[in-house]
Scaffold this motif. Structure first.
Motif, mmCIF file in Angstrom:
data_model
loop_
_atom_site.group_PDB
_atom_site.id
_atom_site.type_symbol
_atom_site.label_atom_id
_atom_site.label_comp_id
_atom_site.label_asym_id
_atom_site.label_seq_id
_atom_site.Cartn_x
_atom_site.Cartn_y
_atom_site.Cartn_z
ATOM 1 N N THR A 76 -5.080 5.894 0.257
ATOM 2 C CA THR A 76 -4.703 6.208 1.636
ATOM 3 C C THR A 76 -4.823 7.709 1.829
ATOM 4 O O THR A 76 -4.253 8.478 1.049
ATOM 5 C CB THR A 76 -3.248 5.773 1.929
ATOM 6 O OG1 THR A 76 -3.143 4.360 1.769
ATOM 7 C CG2 THR A 76 -2.839 6.152 3.341
ATOM 8 N N VAL A 78 -4.583 11.013 4.564
ATOM 9 C CA VAL A 78 -4.152 11.557 5.843
ATOM 10 C C VAL A 78 -5.282 12.411 6.394
ATOM 11 O O VAL A 78 -5.941 13.147 5.640
ATOM 12 C CB VAL A 78 -2.879 12.410 5.670
ATOM 13 C CG1 VAL A 78 -2.478 13.053 6.991
ATOM 14 C CG2 VAL A 78 -1.747 11.579 5.122
ATOM 15 N N LEU A 95 -5.154 7.418 7.536
ATOM 16 C CA LEU A 95 -3.870 7.571 8.204
ATOM 17 C C LEU A 95 -3.943 8.804 9.106
ATOM 18 O O LEU A 95 -3.714 9.929 8.651
ATOM 19 C CB LEU A 95 -2.755 7.732 7.160
ATOM 20 C CG LEU A 95 -1.306 7.595 7.616
ATOM 21 C CD1 LEU A 95 -1.052 6.216 8.217
ATOM 22 C CD2 LEU A 95 -0.375 7.847 6.438
ATOM 23 N N ASP A 97 -3.003 11.752 11.559
ATOM 24 C CA ASP A 97 -1.746 12.453 11.784
ATOM 25 C C ASP A 97 -1.431 12.485 13.272
ATOM 26 O O ASP A 97 -1.980 13.280 14.019
ATOM 27 C CB ASP A 97 -1.814 13.878 11.231
ATOM 28 C CG ASP A 97 -0.535 14.647 11.514
ATOM 29 O OD1 ASP A 97 0.544 14.016 11.472
ATOM 30 O OD2 ASP A 97 -0.613 15.856 11.792
ATOM 31 N N LEU A 100 3.087 12.336 11.937
ATOM 32 C CA LEU A 100 3.651 11.684 10.752
ATOM 33 C C LEU A 100 4.792 12.507 10.163
ATOM 34 O O LEU A 100 4.748 13.744 10.174
ATOM 35 C CB LEU A 100 2.572 11.506 9.686
ATOM 36 C CG LEU A 100 1.381 10.606 10.034
ATOM 37 C CD1 LEU A 100 0.311 10.735 8.955
ATOM 38 C CD2 LEU A 100 1.827 9.158 10.166
ATOM 39 N N ASP A 101 5.802 11.817 9.635
ATOM 40 C CA ASP A 101 6.883 12.565 8.995
ATOM 41 C C ASP A 101 6.441 13.006 7.603
ATOM 42 O O ASP A 101 5.458 12.509 7.042
ATOM 43 C CB ASP A 101 8.181 11.750 8.949
ATOM 44 C CG ASP A 101 8.057 10.457 8.149
ATOM 45 O OD1 ASP A 101 7.443 10.481 7.069
ATOM 46 O OD2 ASP A 101 8.593 9.429 8.594
ATOM 47 N N ALA A 103 7.586 12.546 4.654
ATOM 48 C CA ALA A 103 7.607 11.556 3.576
ATOM 49 C C ALA A 103 6.305 10.757 3.544
ATOM 50 O O ALA A 103 5.750 10.497 2.468
ATOM 51 C CB ALA A 103 8.809 10.623 3.737
ATOM 52 N N ARG A 104 5.796 10.368 4.709
ATOM 53 C CA ARG A 104 4.554 9.590 4.755
ATOM 54 C C ARG A 104 3.363 10.449 4.345
ATOM 55 O O ARG A 104 2.444 9.974 3.684
ATOM 56 C CB ARG A 104 4.333 9.025 6.158
ATOM 57 C CG ARG A 104 5.339 7.960 6.552
ATOM 58 C CD ARG A 104 4.942 7.262 7.824
ATOM 59 N NE ARG A 104 3.814 6.360 7.624
ATOM 60 C CZ ARG A 104 3.138 5.771 8.618
ATOM 61 N NH1 ARG A 104 3.474 6.019 9.869
ATOM 62 N NH2 ARG A 104 2.134 4.960 8.353
ATOM 63 N N ALA A 107 3.428 10.879 0.574
ATOM 64 C CA ALA A 107 3.153 9.643 -0.156
ATOM 65 C C ALA A 107 1.676 9.280 -0.164
ATOM 66 O O ALA A 107 1.253 8.420 -0.944
ATOM 67 C CB ALA A 107 3.958 8.499 0.451
ATOM 68 N N ALA A 108 0.881 9.915 0.686
ATOM 69 C CA ALA A 108 -0.552 9.608 0.739
ATOM 70 C C ALA A 108 -1.244 10.066 -0.541
ATOM 71 O O ALA A 108 -0.772 10.957 -1.242
ATOM 72 C CB ALA A 108 -1.186 10.281 1.952
#
Length: 203
Positions: A76, A78, A95, A97, A100-101, A103-104, A107-108
């Motif tokens: 994944t 960003v 993903l 942007d 996005l927060d 954390a997300r 995590a990518a």
């Protein structure tokens, strides 16, 4: 007799005033910096490689294939809202942007951005928050950053880079992956930014 205490700050400022004199005229600073010079793409590659970035010189038609080779099929990534969609392989989950927060983003598996300018002399890539580069946090939280740079964006030195940049934009200067050293000079990567930096250099 009353003795007034004088702070160290006042002592220093008093000495500066005495040295400058009443006029307060400053000393002229030369501004004739070297702004132009021959652009050496090989030098940029050498400097980036020396900083432990990985450089891929490919035509623009193969950017998506190159990115696909750098990431697992289930990855994944960003991306900033203005990144060209043709650069993104169908094998990864994209993903965008849209606010996005953190954390997300963290995590990518990685982030893909463009660049504003690159400096051959110092091996530096500069992002300025344009739509194809996105917010500064995008290039700081993921563990892997893939940055696409066009040859036309490469300049010889820092003065030439500054001439192309707008000072009030959020500038991020990147020379290799994030790294730091402790007092014993043990290099640690990924402390305050990506552990791995890939630069895709287009002709």
């Amino acid at each position: 007799m009353v003795v007034e205490a004088v702070s160290g700050r006042e002592v220093v400022l008093g000495r500066l005033r005495a040295a400058i004199g009443e006029s307060g005229a400053g000393i002229p600073v030369p501004r004739d910096y070297r702004r132009e010079g021959a652009v050496d793409l090989d030098l940029l590659v050498d400097r980036l490689t020396d900083y432990r970035a990985r450089v891929h010189r490919v035509p623009e038609t193969t950017v998506a294939d190159t990115i696909a080779d750098l990431l697992p099929a289930s990855a994944t990534v960003v991306v900033p809202p203005g990144l060209p969609s043709a650069w993104l392989p169908a094998t990864v989950t994209v993903l965008p942007d849209d606010g996005l927060d953190n954390a997300r983003i963290a995590a990518a598996d990685g982030v893909v951005t463009a660049a504003a300018v690159a400096v051959a002399e110092t091996g530096t890539v500069v992002l300025d928050g344009s739509p194809d580069q996105g917010r500064r946090v995008l290039s700081l939280l993921p563990d892997l950053h893939i940055c696409v740079v066009r040859a036309a964006q490469v300049v010889a030195g820092v003065p030439a880079a500054l001439a192309r940049l707008t000072p009030h934009r959020p500038l991020t200067w990147i020379s290799g992956p994030s790294a730091t050293s402790d007092i014993e000079l043990h290099r640690v990567e990924g402390v305050h930014g990506p552990r791995t930096l890939h630069v895709i250099l287009l002709p």
